[in-house]
Design an enzyme around this catalytic site. Structure first.
Site, PDB file in Angstrom:
ATOM      1  N   GLU A 276       0.794  -1.252  -0.082  1.00  0.00           N
ATOM      2  CA  GLU A 276       0.022   0.015  -0.070  1.00  0.00           C
ATOM      3  C   GLU A 276       0.868   1.376  -0.126  1.00  0.00           C
ATOM      4  O   GLU A 276       0.724   2.094  -0.679  1.00  0.00           O
ATOM      5  CB  GLU A 276      -1.020   0.027   1.248  1.00  0.00           C
ATOM      6  CG  GLU A 276      -2.021  -1.141   1.236  1.00  0.00           C
ATOM      7  CD  GLU A 276      -2.910  -0.822  -0.071  1.00  0.00           C
ATOM      8  OE1 GLU A 276      -3.318   0.037  -0.659  1.00  0.00           O
ATOM      9  OE2 GLU A 276      -3.035  -2.058  -0.487  1.00  0.00           O
ATOM     10  N   TRP A 279       1.820   1.759  -3.342  1.00  0.00           N
ATOM     11  CA  TRP A 279       0.880   2.602  -4.151  1.00  0.00           C
ATOM     12  C   TRP A 279       0.972   4.135  -4.263  1.00  0.00           C
ATOM     13  O   TRP A 279       1.059   4.765  -5.409  1.00  0.00           O
ATOM     14  CB  TRP A 279      -0.516   2.302  -3.882  1.00  0.00           C
ATOM     15  CG  TRP A 279      -0.964   0.707  -4.600  1.00  0.00           C
ATOM     16  CD1 TRP A 279      -1.060  -0.172  -3.969  1.00  0.00           C
ATOM     17  CD2 TRP A 279      -1.681   0.724  -5.740  1.00  0.00           C
ATOM     18  NE1 TRP A 279      -1.715  -1.305  -4.848  1.00  0.00           N
ATOM     19  CE2 TRP A 279      -1.968  -0.572  -5.851  1.00  0.00           C
ATOM     20  CE3 TRP A 279      -1.604   1.860  -6.880  1.00  0.00           C
ATOM     21  CZ2 TRP A 279      -2.508  -1.101  -7.249  1.00  0.00           C
ATOM     22  CZ3 TRP A 279      -2.246   1.209  -8.096  1.00  0.00           C
ATOM     23  CH2 TRP A 279      -2.603  -0.198  -8.222  1.00  0.00           C
ATOM     24  N   TRP A 307     -19.769  13.169 -19.746  1.00  0.00           N
ATOM     25  CA  TRP A 307     -20.208  13.540 -18.348  1.00  0.00           C
ATOM     26  C   TRP A 307     -21.489  14.365 -18.269  1.00  0.00           C
ATOM     27  O   TRP A 307     -21.685  15.384 -19.029  1.00  0.00           O
ATOM     28  CB  TRP A 307     -18.968  14.198 -17.441  1.00  0.00           C
ATOM     29  CG  TRP A 307     -17.754  13.427 -17.803  1.00  0.00           C
ATOM     30  CD1 TRP A 307     -16.589  13.776 -18.287  1.00  0.00           C
ATOM     31  CD2 TRP A 307     -17.396  12.491 -16.953  1.00  0.00           C
ATOM     32  NE1 TRP A 307     -15.551  12.961 -18.058  1.00  0.00           N
ATOM     33  CE2 TRP A 307     -16.190  12.003 -17.447  1.00  0.00           C
ATOM     34  CE3 TRP A 307     -18.227  11.414 -16.212  1.00  0.00           C
ATOM     35  CZ2 TRP A 307     -15.467  10.740 -16.621  1.00  0.00           C
ATOM     36  CZ3 TRP A 307     -17.427  10.481 -15.656  1.00  0.00           C
ATOM     37  CH2 TRP A 307     -16.058   9.959 -15.954  1.00  0.00           C
ATOM     38  N   ASN A 342     -10.184   3.873   2.836  1.00  0.00           N
ATOM     39  CA  ASN A 342      -9.839   3.758   1.468  1.00  0.00           C
ATOM     40  C   ASN A 342     -11.072   2.966   0.863  1.00  0.00           C
ATOM     41  O   ASN A 342     -11.613   3.353  -0.192  1.00  0.00           O
ATOM     42  CB  ASN A 342      -8.688   3.033   1.506  1.00  0.00           C
ATOM     43  CG  ASN A 342      -8.416   2.769   0.053  1.00  0.00           C
ATOM     44  OD1 ASN A 342      -8.174   3.552  -0.951  1.00  0.00           O
ATOM     45  ND2 ASN A 342      -8.298   1.526  -0.468  1.00  0.00           N
ATOM     46  N   TRP A 360     -14.785  12.989 -12.927  1.00  0.00           N
ATOM     47  CA  TRP A 360     -13.874  12.489 -11.704  1.00  0.00           C
ATOM     48  C   TRP A 360     -13.278  13.670 -11.317  1.00  0.00           C
ATOM     49  O   TRP A 360     -12.816  14.046 -10.029  1.00  0.00           O
ATOM     50  CB  TRP A 360     -12.924  11.472 -12.111  1.00  0.00           C
ATOM     51  CG  TRP A 360     -11.927  11.852 -13.147  1.00  0.00           C
ATOM     52  CD1 TRP A 360     -12.197  11.618 -14.553  1.00  0.00           C
ATOM     53  CD2 TRP A 360     -10.512  12.597 -13.041  1.00  0.00           C
ATOM     54  NE1 TRP A 360     -11.131  12.171 -15.156  1.00  0.00           N
ATOM     55  CE2 TRP A 360      -9.998  12.590 -14.296  1.00  0.00           C
ATOM     56  CE3 TRP A 360     -10.064  13.074 -11.687  1.00  0.00           C
ATOM     57  CZ2 TRP A 360      -8.664  13.263 -14.317  1.00  0.00           C
ATOM     58  CZ3 TRP A 360      -8.532  13.633 -12.134  1.00  0.00           C
ATOM     59  CH2 TRP A 360      -8.094  13.749 -13.499  1.00  0.00           C
ATOM     60  N   TRP A 383      -8.767   9.016  -8.334  1.00  0.00           N
ATOM     61  CA  TRP A 383     -10.021   8.965  -9.180  1.00  0.00           C
ATOM     62  C   TRP A 383      -9.804   8.475 -10.358  1.00  0.00           C
ATOM     63  O   TRP A 383     -10.819   8.117 -10.919  1.00  0.00           O
ATOM     64  CB  TRP A 383      -9.917  10.810  -8.986  1.00  0.00           C
ATOM     65  CG  TRP A 383     -10.739  11.085  -7.866  1.00  0.00           C
ATOM     66  CD1 TRP A 383     -10.131  11.479  -6.611  1.00  0.00           C
ATOM     67  CD2 TRP A 383     -12.145  10.900  -7.523  1.00  0.00           C
ATOM     68  NE1 TRP A 383     -11.158  11.812  -5.666  1.00  0.00           N
ATOM     69  CE2 TRP A 383     -12.298  11.420  -6.340  1.00  0.00           C
ATOM     70  CE3 TRP A 383     -13.096  10.831  -8.462  1.00  0.00           C
ATOM     71  CZ2 TRP A 383     -13.647  11.498  -5.656  1.00  0.00           C
ATOM     72  CZ3 TRP A 383     -14.513  10.658  -7.709  1.00  0.00           C
ATOM     73  CH2 TRP A 383     -14.675  11.175  -6.321  1.00  0.00           C
TER      74      TRP A 383
HETATM   75  C1  LIG Z   1     -10.690   8.444  -4.783  1.00  0.00           C
HETATM   76  C2  LIG Z   1      -9.588   8.221  -3.854  1.00  0.00           C
HETATM   77  C3  LIG Z   1      -8.755   9.302  -3.437  1.00  0.00           C
HETATM   78  C4  LIG Z   1      -7.699   9.224  -2.634  1.00  0.00           C
HETATM   79  N1  LIG Z   1      -7.065  10.377  -2.309  1.00  0.00           N
HETATM   80  C5  LIG Z   1      -5.958  10.382  -1.521  1.00  0.00           C
HETATM   81  C6  LIG Z   1      -5.085  11.598  -1.112  1.00  0.00           C
HETATM   82  O1  LIG Z   1      -5.612  12.661  -1.481  1.00  0.00           O
HETATM   83  N2  LIG Z   1      -4.066  11.278  -0.361  1.00  0.00           N
HETATM   84  C7  LIG Z   1      -3.561   9.891   0.018  1.00  0.00           C
HETATM   85  O2  LIG Z   1      -2.722   9.806   0.624  1.00  0.00           O
HETATM   86  N3  LIG Z   1      -4.220   9.016  -0.401  1.00  0.00           N
HETATM   87  C8  LIG Z   1      -5.365   9.020  -1.130  1.00  0.00           C
HETATM   88  N4  LIG Z   1      -5.988   7.967  -1.493  1.00  0.00           N
HETATM   89  C9  LIG Z   1      -5.821   6.488  -1.091  1.00  0.00           C
HETATM   90  C10 LIG Z   1      -5.993   6.140   0.191  1.00  0.00           C
HETATM   91  O3  LIG Z   1      -7.305   6.047   0.158  1.00  0.00           O
HETATM   92  C11 LIG Z   1      -5.163   6.605   1.368  1.00  0.00           C
HETATM   93  O4  LIG Z   1      -3.954   6.774   1.238  1.00  0.00           O
HETATM   94  C12 LIG Z   1      -5.593   5.743   2.730  1.00  0.00           C
HETATM   95  O5  LIG Z   1      -7.064   5.735   2.878  1.00  0.00           O
HETATM   96  C13 LIG Z   1      -5.044   6.575   4.019  1.00  0.00           C
HETATM   97  O6  LIG Z   1      -5.417   5.847   5.033  1.00  0.00           O
HETATM   98  P1  LIG Z   1      -4.319   5.108   5.752  1.00  0.00           P
HETATM   99  O7  LIG Z   1      -2.927   5.953   6.278  1.00  0.00           O
HETATM  100  O8  LIG Z   1      -4.926   4.712   7.133  1.00  0.00           O
HETATM  101  O9  LIG Z   1      -3.678   4.084   4.930  1.00  0.00           O
HETATM  102  P2  LIG Z   1      -2.811   2.482   5.133  1.00  0.00           P
HETATM  103  O10 LIG Z   1      -3.836   1.439   4.762  1.00  0.00           O
HETATM  104  O11 LIG Z   1      -2.403   2.537   6.371  1.00  0.00           O
HETATM  105  O12 LIG Z   1      -1.887   2.686   4.072  1.00  0.00           O
HETATM  106  C14 LIG Z   1      -0.654   3.245   4.328  1.00  0.00           C
HETATM  107  C15 LIG Z   1      -0.114   4.177   3.445  1.00  0.00           C
HETATM  108  O13 LIG Z   1      -0.152   3.806   2.225  1.00  0.00           O
HETATM  109  C16 LIG Z   1      -0.442   4.713   1.128  1.00  0.00           C
HETATM  110  N5  LIG Z   1      -1.713   4.285   0.502  1.00  0.00           N
HETATM  111  C17 LIG Z   1      -2.648   3.200   0.950  1.00  0.00           C
HETATM  112  N6  LIG Z   1      -3.480   2.912  -0.172  1.00  0.00           N
HETATM  113  C18 LIG Z   1      -3.046   3.891  -1.170  1.00  0.00           C
HETATM  114  C19 LIG Z   1      -3.646   4.105  -2.323  1.00  0.00           C
HETATM  115  N7  LIG Z   1      -4.935   3.645  -3.018  1.00  0.00           N
HETATM  116  N8  LIG Z   1      -2.977   5.184  -3.262  1.00  0.00           N
HETATM  117  C20 LIG Z   1      -1.843   5.786  -2.841  1.00  0.00           C
HETATM  118  N9  LIG Z   1      -1.352   5.706  -1.583  1.00  0.00           N
HETATM  119  C21 LIG Z   1      -1.857   4.740  -0.790  1.00  0.00           C
HETATM  120  C22 LIG Z   1      -0.907   5.995   2.097  1.00  0.00           C
HETATM  121  O14 LIG Z   1       0.125   6.846   2.053  1.00  0.00           O
HETATM  122  C23 LIG Z   1      -1.074   5.286   3.379  1.00  0.00           C
HETATM  123  O15 LIG Z   1      -0.984   6.313   4.479  1.00  0.00           O
HETATM  124  C24 LIG Z   1      -7.114   7.824  -2.165  1.00  0.00           C
HETATM  125  C25 LIG Z   1      -8.091   6.671  -2.459  1.00  0.00           C
HETATM  126  C26 LIG Z   1      -9.242   6.974  -3.499  1.00  0.00           C
HETATM  127  C27 LIG Z   1      -9.680   5.691  -3.782  1.00  0.00           C
END
Ligand SMILES: Cc1cc2nc3c(=O)[nH]c(=O)nc-3n(C[C@H](O)[C@H](O)[C@H](O)COP(=O)(O)OP(=O)(O)OC[C@H]3O[C@@H](n4cnc5c(N)ncnc54)[C@H](O)[C@@H]3O)c2cc1C
Length: 466
Positions: A276, A279, A307, A342, A360, A383
């Site tokens: 993650e 990602w 759209w 997420n 989007w 997005w």
């Molecule tokens: C539509 C949409 C918009 C999003 N916008 C953002 C945003 O603006 N900023 C953001 O940091 N994340 C974004 N995310 C990704 C993800 O939802 C969040 O990083 C995550 O929910 C953060 O919670 P956490 O720190 O507890 O994640 P954890 O599950 O603890 O993951 C650890 C770290 O991994 C990274 N990570 C995890 N999933 C993703 C992912 N899909 N894409 C990129 N990095 C990821 C984050 O840095 C996160 O802090 C988005 C996802 C979606 C579907």
């Protein structure tokens, strides 16, 4: 130039002392002036501004504890850096890289200006596991798909080990002409007033390096084991909540990598968590290689997507009043805390771009204004992924059904009940489809704003026109 001419450490999205290679470089050269420039040309969302206020205050506090201070300037970045260089007779300016197009352009211009004045300008690796250009296909091109990129990334070996915070750094005396121009976080007007909508943010978050490490330690102690099975359940506190700290650089992805990896290499939960974090790097690498990620469809055929323009539907989505509980709970969690789980982010984004057939970019703009972790790479990347127009995107025809997603990931309705108290009394059978509960649905809770089957057919028909 005199040996004691200072080096300017220019902080940006790296508001921390430990594992900060630019700061280590600066302190190894002699006395340091620590700078942050707040420039309206780099606009921030409301929730990010709230976070930034706390983040700058925390960094200033940490620097003062060492005998320094954070010099905060407001205005044009180029002019501010150049002016400060002249006022303190700096011999060098150092910073950690950023990867968005505007930041890169400004940094390149400043570097050229400084070099022309005979002042050293040195950029260091930013907050990524490896620099974007270090992970390439065999042909030397950017990867377009996550899995092979992730394999290539892992083949490079672990990221660099984190650096300690500088030991007793020397700080330059800040001349009064500079002090007169400095501002405080309060002067920047970052906090909301009239109305003060940040109560929920204050209750949930504490910006700053110390709080980020406390969160990382707690995640490792209590949550990382079980992450792979629990992370999809929004009612469980199963994820790290580190995203805003990564966004503002209170903690580096290298620090997270090494701290988590050390707890059990090869473990399924740890592998899942690190992917993650991967990602996030992939999103930043994509922004680096495709600088208009935030504004243009990465798959150009989506430029013809019909759209819809529907302000009422957009407003209902933003306010959490669509009549679909998992959507409304997510949007209210976002409004209240500046964060959303997420899985729920994916479901609300799918609902906006498919069931409502709204662009989007409209959804990404709302997220950018309301998320404390709003990130110029991760936000548009995800997005575009959901909307189908990203490089490695989910196919457009994969449309999340908000009722079955709610039933699958919030089976006992705990998450929905937390954020929608007005329907908390409904049975588990009806909690994700309240319209089926007849007269027990309270008046205030809206009827569904779209019929799911009809909206899905409309979305697929639109997609087939591409
Ligand atoms: C539509 C949409 C918009 C999003 N916008 C953002 C945003 O603006 N900023 C953001 O940091 N994340 C974004 N995310 C990704 C993800 O939802 C969040 O990083 C995550 O929910 C953060 O919670 P956490 O720190 O507890 O994640 P954890 O599950 O603890 O993951 C650890 C770290 O991994 C990274 N990570 C995890 N999933 C993703 C992912 N899909 N894409 C990129 N990095 C990821 C984050 O840095 C996160 O802090 C988005 C996802 C979606 C579907």
């Amino acid at each position: 130039m005199s040996d004691c001419a200072p080096t300017i450490m220019w902080f940006r999205d790296d508001l921390r002392l430990a594992d900060n290679s630019a700061l280590c470089d600066a302190t190894s050269r002699g006395p340091v002036v620590c700078l942050y420039v707040h420039d309206p040309a780099f606009p921030l969302g409301g929730a990010e501004k709230w976070w930034l206020h706390g983040a700058l205050s925390a960094l200033d506090h940490d620097l003062r504890a060492q005998g320094g201070q954070l010099c905060i300037m407001a205005g044009d970045t180029h002019e501010s850096v150049s002016w400060l260089v002249g006022q303190v007779s700096a011999r060098a300016v150092v910073w950690n890289r950023r990867y968005g197009p505007h930041g890169r352009q400004v940094d390149a211009e400043i570097k050229a200006t400084l070099k022309a004045r005979g002042i050293d300008a040195c950029s260091h690796p930013g907050n990524m596991l490896h620099e974007p250009w270090q992970v390439r296909t065999r042909q030397g091109t950017p990867f377009r798909v996550f899995t092979p990129w992730w394999r290539a990334m892992q083949a490079k070996g672990p990221p660099l080990p984190p650096l300690p915070a500088p030991d007793r750094p020397a700080f330059a005396v800040v001349p009064s002409v500079v002090r007169d121009r400095l501002v405080t976080p309060g002067d920047l007007g970052l906090l909301p007033v009239r109305p003060d909508w940040a109560q929920g943010l204050r209750a949930q978050w504490q910006p700053g390096e110390g709080a980020a490490h406390a969160r990382l330690d707690a995640f490792i102690a209590e949550q990382v084991h079980g992450y792979s099975t629990q992370r999809e359940l929004p009612a469980q506190p199963a994820t790290s909540g580190l995203s805003p700290s990564l966004r503002f650089g209170h903690v580096s992805s290298r620090q997270i990598w090494h701290a988590v990896d050390a707890t059990g290499q090869g473990d399924q939960d740890i592998a899942c968590f690190l992917s993650e974090v991967g990602w996030r790097d992939f999103a930043h690498a994509t922004l680096f290689d495709f600088p208009d990620l935030g504004t243009r469809n990465l798959r150009p055929e989506y430029d013809a997507m019909p759209w819809r323009h529907d302000p009422a539907a957009l407003r209902a989505w933003q306010m959490g009043k669509t009549g679909y509980p998992i959507i409304d709970a997510g949007m209210r969690e976002l409004w209240h805390t500046g964060w959303m789980h997420n899985r729920v982010r994916m479901v609300v984004a799918s609902f906006l771009t498919k069931h409502l057939l709204l662009d989007w970019r409209v959804g990404a703009a709302w997220f950018a204004d309301t998320l404390v972790d709003a990130d110029a790479a991760s936000n548009p990347f995800n997005w575009q992924w959901i909307a189908g127009c990203g490089l490695d995107a989910a196919p457009y025809f994969r449309i999340f059904n908000p009722v079955s997603q709610g039933e699958k990931f919030d089976p006992a309705g705990e998450y929905v009940r937390q954020w929608l108290p007005e329907i908390a009394h409904l049975s588990d059978k009806h909690i994700h489809a309240p319209w089926k509960a007849g007269s027990s649905v309270p008046r205030g809770y809206p009827a569904p704003i779209v019929d799911l089957a009809g909206a899905r057919a409309r979305a697929l028909a639109a997609w087939k026109t591409l």
